[in-house]
Structure formats: structure tokens, C-alpha cells
Motif scaffolding. Structure first.
Motif, mmCIF file in Angstrom:
data_model
loop_
_atom_site.group_PDB
_atom_site.id
_atom_site.type_symbol
_atom_site.label_atom_id
_atom_site.label_comp_id
_atom_site.label_asym_id
_atom_site.label_seq_id
_atom_site.Cartn_x
_atom_site.Cartn_y
_atom_site.Cartn_z
ATOM 1 N N PHE A 65 0.855 -1.182 0.000
ATOM 2 C CA PHE A 65 0.000 0.000 0.000
ATOM 3 C C PHE A 65 0.892 1.233 0.000
ATOM 4 O O PHE A 65 2.089 1.159 0.277
ATOM 5 C CB PHE A 65 -0.923 0.006 1.228
ATOM 6 C CG PHE A 65 -0.181 0.075 2.536
ATOM 7 C CD1 PHE A 65 0.103 1.290 3.133
ATOM 8 C CD2 PHE A 65 0.242 -1.089 3.174
ATOM 9 C CE1 PHE A 65 0.792 1.356 4.332
ATOM 10 C CE2 PHE A 65 0.935 -1.041 4.378
ATOM 11 C CZ PHE A 65 1.207 0.196 4.953
ATOM 12 N N GLY A 66 0.302 2.384 -0.270
ATOM 13 C CA GLY A 66 1.057 3.631 -0.294
ATOM 14 C C GLY A 66 1.018 4.256 -1.672
ATOM 15 O O GLY A 66 0.710 3.599 -2.670
ATOM 16 N N SER A 67 1.368 5.532 -1.735
ATOM 17 C CA SER A 67 1.349 6.251 -3.011
ATOM 18 C C SER A 67 2.761 6.539 -3.508
ATOM 19 O O SER A 67 3.150 6.125 -4.592
ATOM 20 C CB SER A 67 0.561 7.562 -2.870
ATOM 21 O OG SER A 67 1.090 8.345 -1.809
ATOM 22 N N LEU A 100 5.896 2.564 -1.448
ATOM 23 C CA LEU A 100 5.064 1.401 -1.162
ATOM 24 C C LEU A 100 5.589 0.656 0.059
ATOM 25 O O LEU A 100 6.799 0.590 0.294
ATOM 26 C CB LEU A 100 5.029 0.473 -2.367
ATOM 27 C CG LEU A 100 4.426 1.074 -3.643
ATOM 28 C CD1 LEU A 100 4.529 0.083 -4.788
ATOM 29 C CD2 LEU A 100 2.976 1.470 -3.413
ATOM 30 N N GLU A 101 4.688 0.073 0.826
ATOM 31 C CA GLU A 101 5.061 -0.642 2.039
ATOM 32 C C GLU A 101 4.185 -1.872 2.226
ATOM 33 O O GLU A 101 3.129 -1.999 1.608
ATOM 34 C CB GLU A 101 4.895 0.264 3.276
ATOM 35 C CG GLU A 101 5.776 1.490 3.297
ATOM 36 C CD GLU A 101 5.650 2.266 4.607
ATOM 37 O OE1 GLU A 101 5.240 1.649 5.619
ATOM 38 O OE2 GLU A 101 5.937 3.471 4.618
ATOM 39 N N ILE A 102 4.663 -2.779 3.074
ATOM 40 C CA ILE A 102 3.832 -3.857 3.586
ATOM 41 C C ILE A 102 4.003 -3.904 5.100
ATOM 42 O O ILE A 102 4.987 -3.403 5.640
ATOM 43 C CB ILE A 102 4.175 -5.234 2.977
ATOM 44 C CG1 ILE A 102 5.653 -5.574 3.224
ATOM 45 C CG2 ILE A 102 3.838 -5.292 1.507
ATOM 46 C CD1 ILE A 102 6.008 -7.003 2.838
ATOM 47 N N GLU A 103 3.057 -4.506 5.783
ATOM 48 C CA GLU A 103 3.090 -4.660 7.228
ATOM 49 C C GLU A 103 3.260 -6.135 7.580
ATOM 50 O O GLU A 103 3.043 -7.013 6.730
ATOM 51 C CB GLU A 103 1.794 -4.117 7.839
ATOM 52 C CG GLU A 103 1.651 -2.606 7.767
ATOM 53 C CD GLU A 103 2.615 -1.878 8.706
ATOM 54 O OE1 GLU A 103 2.761 -2.312 9.859
ATOM 55 O OE2 GLU A 103 3.219 -0.886 8.270
ATOM 56 N N PRO A 104 3.629 -6.447 8.825
ATOM 57 C CA PRO A 104 3.735 -7.857 9.225
ATOM 58 C C PRO A 104 2.474 -8.659 8.968
ATOM 59 O O PRO A 104 2.532 -9.868 8.752
ATOM 60 C CB PRO A 104 4.048 -7.760 10.726
ATOM 61 C CG PRO A 104 4.773 -6.460 10.873
ATOM 62 C CD PRO A 104 4.110 -5.548 9.887
ATOM 63 N N GLU A 105 1.312 -7.989 8.962
ATOM 64 C CA GLU A 105 0.061 -8.683 8.687
ATOM 65 C C GLU A 105 0.047 -9.297 7.287
ATOM 66 O O GLU A 105 -0.734 -10.218 7.013
ATOM 67 C CB GLU A 105 -1.119 -7.719 8.822
ATOM 68 C CG GLU A 105 -1.521 -7.426 10.255
ATOM 69 C CD GLU A 105 -0.471 -6.611 11.012
ATOM 70 O OE1 GLU A 105 0.325 -5.898 10.340
ATOM 71 O OE2 GLU A 105 -0.443 -6.675 12.258
ATOM 72 N N ALA A 106 0.897 -8.779 6.382
ATOM 73 C CA ALA A 106 0.984 -9.361 5.037
ATOM 74 C C ALA A 106 1.556 -10.770 5.082
ATOM 75 O O ALA A 106 1.312 -11.575 4.169
ATOM 76 C CB ALA A 106 1.853 -8.474 4.145
ATOM 77 N N ILE A 107 2.322 -11.071 6.123
ATOM 78 C CA ILE A 107 2.948 -12.389 6.255
ATOM 79 C C ILE A 107 2.124 -13.286 7.163
ATOM 80 O O ILE A 107 1.973 -14.476 6.906
ATOM 81 C CB ILE A 107 4.384 -12.229 6.789
ATOM 82 C CG1 ILE A 107 5.194 -11.404 5.788
ATOM 83 C CG2 ILE A 107 5.049 -13.583 7.011
ATOM 84 C CD1 ILE A 107 6.433 -10.813 6.355
ATOM 85 N N LYS A 108 1.567 -12.673 8.187
ATOM 86 C CA LYS A 108 0.685 -13.443 9.060
ATOM 87 C C LYS A 108 -0.522 -13.908 8.241
ATOM 88 O O LYS A 108 -1.081 -13.166 7.439
ATOM 89 C CB LYS A 108 0.203 -12.576 10.223
ATOM 90 C CG LYS A 108 1.323 -12.102 11.149
ATOM 91 C CD LYS A 108 0.790 -11.151 12.203
ATOM 92 C CE LYS A 108 1.905 -10.634 13.096
ATOM 93 N NZ LYS A 108 1.422 -9.644 14.094
ATOM 94 N N ASN A 109 -0.893 -15.173 8.428
ATOM 95 C CA ASN A 109 -2.040 -15.764 7.732
ATOM 96 C C ASN A 109 -1.842 -15.909 6.224
ATOM 97 O O ASN A 109 -2.808 -16.021 5.473
ATOM 98 C CB ASN A 109 -3.323 -14.961 7.996
ATOM 99 C CG ASN A 109 -3.678 -14.924 9.479
ATOM 100 O OD1 ASN A 109 -3.511 -15.923 10.167
ATOM 101 N ND2 ASN A 109 -4.153 -13.786 9.941
ATOM 102 N N MET A 110 -0.580 -15.877 5.753
ATOM 103 C CA MET A 110 -0.319 -16.153 4.338
ATOM 104 C C MET A 110 -0.458 -17.647 4.083
ATOM 105 O O MET A 110 0.003 -18.479 4.865
ATOM 106 C CB MET A 110 1.093 -15.688 3.961
ATOM 107 C CG MET A 110 1.473 -16.036 2.525
ATOM 108 S SD MET A 110 3.204 -15.689 2.132
ATOM 109 C CE MET A 110 3.125 -13.914 1.931
ATOM 110 N N LEU A 111 -1.067 -17.997 2.970
ATOM 111 C CA LEU A 111 -1.199 -19.403 2.597
ATOM 112 C C LEU A 111 0.173 -20.001 2.287
ATOM 113 O O LEU A 111 1.013 -19.374 1.632
ATOM 114 C CB LEU A 111 -2.101 -19.542 1.367
ATOM 115 C CG LEU A 111 -3.612 -19.382 1.594
ATOM 116 C CD1 LEU A 111 -4.332 -19.347 0.256
ATOM 117 C CD2 LEU A 111 -4.146 -20.501 2.471
ATOM 118 N N ILE A 112 0.389 -21.247 2.752
ATOM 119 C CA ILE A 112 1.645 -21.938 2.510
ATOM 120 C C ILE A 112 1.360 -23.427 2.437
ATOM 121 O O ILE A 112 0.555 -23.952 3.219
ATOM 122 C CB ILE A 112 2.681 -21.624 3.622
ATOM 123 C CG1 ILE A 112 4.015 -22.330 3.350
ATOM 124 C CG2 ILE A 112 2.144 -21.985 5.006
ATOM 125 C CD1 ILE A 112 5.134 -21.905 4.300
#
Length: 487
Positions: A189-191, A194-206
Motif C-alpha cells: 500500500f502507499g502512493s 510502497l510498504e507492507i506490514e507484518p500482517e501481510a505475512i501473518k495468515n499467508m497461505l503456505i
């Protein structure tokens, strides 16, 4: 209420219209998907690559799990706080190196910024071995694994730290695949930045294969990073032997010997015969003659351009690049990537358009020496076997040694060699160094050739270990892609 309305809308036929499929990438998004994605409306959140990645995971032969749950639980997933860094100007043995999210990818981390051991941010930005680091802003999704070499330093808050309960090597390998990268990039996200947060990794399908497969991939990554540590230890040992054999005092002592200080400015005279056509102040720092005096004590000095030690120094010309798809061109690597074990690129130069330039100026061979020639000047790399035949950009000088490539690399990579290289730089806005200036750098060849050969052998062994480390990581990635993801 909203969810029931969403389900009702999904049942209804919606006319999407005719889209020019060849010109743009597009897909339809249901209202329920928007609700599931926290009401986000950015196109990247619903991109086709993400949908394709999820479909590939669903088609894989193993059940899927979520990062952060029982199957792949982690002890922590976070990034450090922003803090005033207070970099040191005077470095000593207690100073701690500080790395950015780009520098953390280097196989031989070499910080240029240092902080005091009393700095309050040390606890939050320090590292423990087997932690997975993910760059979270700017360039998103660069992955590295904390080994002994990296654990000595601090890494900025621009890297997410993922500490797994078990099998961190398996999770690291998965995060490097295109499937996981597409999932990560869908969370940005961002204009402007761009950034990501730890939530992008938490609950990621694997995918959740049997323990034997997870253990095999994990062990390959651990062994790969152990070989990188061993490689770095050999280079450090070679550098120590070189400095001891040359009887070089610490740089601080040389500076004290070189400069005579007045109350207002440090000054020194320069003879007309020593001008060499250069008028920049940095070229005439008096510590250089002091270094060269010590270098000549137990060694014979050669200009790097001397045909006795170097076959050629290549400075590629500036050219218009014709990029093509992977498989249709030469992998093209810039100065930022050459310090990484496995340079990642999405740029490929056309076989047809750039063949002559590639053969003459861009192609590199094993055990050649690369030196960044603009911007950040003086990053030195010895080419490992897996980088042979890659196309390296015009921002990097290519040195083809005639003798002792490992020894020459070792000196140029030392603090003393770095000063002699950077002394040759020129420019106002962007500093540069060309092949002619690089050829002026003095290289000491020890009179005791047995020590030269020992140093050379240690560095070349280190370079072989890097190739072995690369092969093991690639083997882990291939198992992940072929046996786990079924690609």
C-alpha cells in the motif's frame, strides 16, 4: 446484512463489457472479496498474479496451512521502531555496524554506518540467527536469512523480522518463490513509497508437505548459509594474513603520521611534479603516500593496469538497452546486485541487439574482479562460477587479472585498497571512476610469493564455497517449486 447483499449480487449476471485483453490486464472482483480484503480498493490487492498464485496453491498436491497457525507457528513477526540513529564519526572495535534493507542482502555485509553499543535502539534492531528478514518498504519482498555473518550487525526498521518455531529454512525458501512473492506484493500500500506490514505475512497461505520434505529444504538452506559464513571467514583470514605480511599499522595511526594540524585547518604541500593533472583535494590526501610507503616495505608496487598482473580493465560504454523476456536475452545485473550471492533480475538484454557489446564489454568470467564505478564507488566483488557469462552494467568496472585474482581482490577489498580506489574518484554531483583512473591504483605484490599464493588460494576457496552455497539454495528452491508447489 452487507454479506448477504454481496452474495445476492454475486448470483446475478453482471455485464462486464468488452475489454481489450491484449492491451491491459483485468479481472472481475466480487463484493465479498472486497469485504474479505478489509475493504481495500487498490488494484494491486486483487491483481491477476495474486489470483494465479492462489490457484496454483489450491492445485498443489499438499494441504494448505496459514503462517502463524499451529502448522507454521512463529515466535514473532515484527519490525523495529523508528529511532534517532546517531551514527558515529569515530569508529572503534566496540562500534556496531548498521545495515539497510538493501545492504542486508549482501553475502559479505560491509556496513558504512556505525552506532555506539550504548545506543538504546540496539535491542530492537539486533538480530538472532535463523531469523528471516523481508524488506517491507521501497523494494518490497527481498528475502534473506540471518547467519553468523549477518547476526553481528543491526538492520533498520525497513525489514520485517520473522522468527519461526521450526523449519525457518523451509519458510525462507517458500517466501523466495514467485508464488509467495505475488502474494506479498498484493499486500503493498502507499502512493509515493510502497510498504507492507507484518500482517501481510501473518495468515499467508503456505503448502504443508510431510515433515521429511520440510526438513530436507530447511537443511539445504542452513547448510547454504553455513558455507557463506565459511566463505566470509576465509576472506577475513586472507585479509589478516595480507595486512600482517605487509606490516600495515591501523589506518588511524597512518592518518596521524600523514597530517600536520593547525588550529583552523589541516594543510599540506603538494609538489608540481606530483599533480598528475589532477586538482581535486581528495586526490592529494597525504595518507596515500604514507600507505604506499608501508606497502613498498615488503612488496613490489604495480599499477593495476600493468600487463604483468592484469590483462584488461573494461569500462562499458553507455548504450540504449533493448530489454526482452526471460529466455530471449542475457541476464543483466547492476552494481546494486553484484554483491548478492544470487543476483535477482527481471532485465534481459536482447541476444540479437546486444551480442557484440555483450561479448566485448558486458560479459564476465569466473574470478574476474568487479568494482562499482559510480554513485557508491569501490564495492569489490570476485565473480563466482554461477555469475559467469552474466551481463554486468556499465556502472561496474570489470578487471581481468592475469595472475593472483584472489590476492588482488583481497587487497582491493581491504580498507587500504578501498582508500586508494576512492582517492581516484572524480565528479561533482555523482562521483565516478573510470578504467584509466582504476588502472592507476597501486597494488602491492608481496616479495614472499608463498604468502601471495596462500592468500590467493584462500580467496579462491571462498569463491568456490559461494558457488556451493548457491547450488544448495537453488536445489532447495527447485524442490519447493517442483515437488511441493508442482510447478
Amino acid at each position: 446484512m452487507v454479506n448477504s447483499a454481496a452474495r445476492k449480487l454475486e448470483k446475478e449476471r453482471i455485464d462486464k463489457g468488452d475489454f481489450p485483453k491484449e492491451d491491459i490486464s483485468w479481472s472481475s472482483v466480487s463484493l465479498s472479496e472486497i469485504l474479505e480484503r478489509d475493504n481495500r480498493l487498490e488494484a494491486s490487492t486483487f491483481n491477476i498474479n495474486r489470483d494465479h498464485a492462489i490457484q496454483l496453491l489450491k492445485n498443489s498436491k499438499y494441504e494448505l496451512a496459514l503462517l502463524g497457525t499451529n502448522e507454521f507457528g512463529f515466535k514473532d513477526c515484527f519490525y523495529g521502531p523508528r529511532a534517532k540513529r546517531n551514527y558515529l564519526t569515530n569508529i572503534d572495535n566496540t562500534s556496531i555496524g548498521f545495515l539497510g534493507s538493501s545492504e542486508m542482502l549482501d553475502i559479505f555485509p560491509n556496513p558504512v554506518k556505525f552506532v555506539s553499543p550504548d545506543n538504546p535502539m540496539i535491542n530492537s534492531l539486533s538480530l538472532t540467527e535463523e531469523t528471516i528478514l523481508i524488506s517491507r518498504s521501497g523494494t518490497i519482498g527481498n528475502i534473506t536469512f540471518v547467519n553468523k555473518s549477518l547476526s553481528k550487525f543491526l538492520v533498520s526498521e525497513h525489514a520485517i523480522r520473522l522468527v519461526m518455531n521450526e523449519f525457518p529454512g523451509f519458510v525462507y525458501t517458500y517466501l523466495k518463490t514467485d508464488v509467495a512473492q505475488n502474494l506479498l506484493h498484493a499486500e503493498k500500500f502507499g502512493s509515493v513509497i510502497l510498504e507492507i506490514e507484518p500482517e501481510a505475512i501473518k495468515n499467508m497461505l503456505i503448502p504443508n508437505p510431510p515433515v521429511l520434505i520440510k526438513q530436507k529444504i530447511h537443511d539445504l538452506i542452513i547448510d547454504s548459509y553455513c558455507k557463506r559464513d565459511e566463505s566470509n571467514d576465509l576472506i577475513n583470514e586472507a585479509t589478516r594474513i595480507l595486512i600482517d605480511a605487509l606490516e600495515l599499522p591501523p589506518m588511524e595511526d597512518m592518518e596521524k603520521e600523514a597530517f600536520s594540524y593547525s588550529e583552523e585547518i589541516s594543510s599540506f604541500p603538494v609538489k608540481l611534479s606530483e599533480l598528475n593533472g589532477r586538482l581535486e583535494g581528495n586526490y592529494y590526501t597525504t595518507v596515500v603516500p604514507v600507505i604506499e610507503k608501508y606497502l613498498s616495505k615488503n612488496a613490489e608496487l604495480f599499477r593495476l593496469r600493468d600487463k604483468k598482473i592484469t590483462d584488461k580493465i573494461i569500462l562499458a560504454g553507455v548504450f540504449k538497452r533493448n530489454y526482452v523476456q526471460k529466455g530471449q536475452g542475457y541476464p543483466f545485473i547492476g552494481g546494486k546486485e553484484i554483491t548478492q550471492l544470487s543476483p535477482k533480475t527481471d532485465k534481459y538484454l536482447s541476444y540479437i541487439t546486444h551480442k557484440k557489446r555483450y561479448e566485448k564489454e558486458l560479459r564476465v568470467k569466473e574470478n574476474w574482479i568487479l568494482v562499482t564505478d559510480r554513485g557508491t564507488i569501490g564495492k569489490v566483488v570476485i565473480v563466482p562460477k554461477h555469475m559467469e557469462n552474466m551481463a554486468i552494467s556499465q556502472n561496474v568496472l570489470k578487471i581481468a587479472p592475469k595472475i593472483y585474482p584472489g590476492y588482488i581482490y583481497c587487497f582491493l577489498n581491504s580498507d587500504y585498497g578501498q582508500l586508494l580506489i576512492k582517492r581516484q574518484s572524480y565528479g561533482s554531483v555523482v562521483n565516478m571512476i573510470d578504467n584509466s583512473c582504476m588502472g592507476d591504483v597501486q597494488v602491492p605484490i608481496l616479495k614472499n610469493r608463498k604468502i601471495v599464493e596462500k592468500i590467493d588460494s584462500l580467496v579462491l576457496k571462498a569463491n568456490e564455497l559461494r558457488y556451493e552455497a548457491y547450488k544448495q539454495e537453488q536445489k532447495a528452491i527447485n524442490i519447493m517449486n517442483n515437488d511441493v508447489l508442482g510447478l
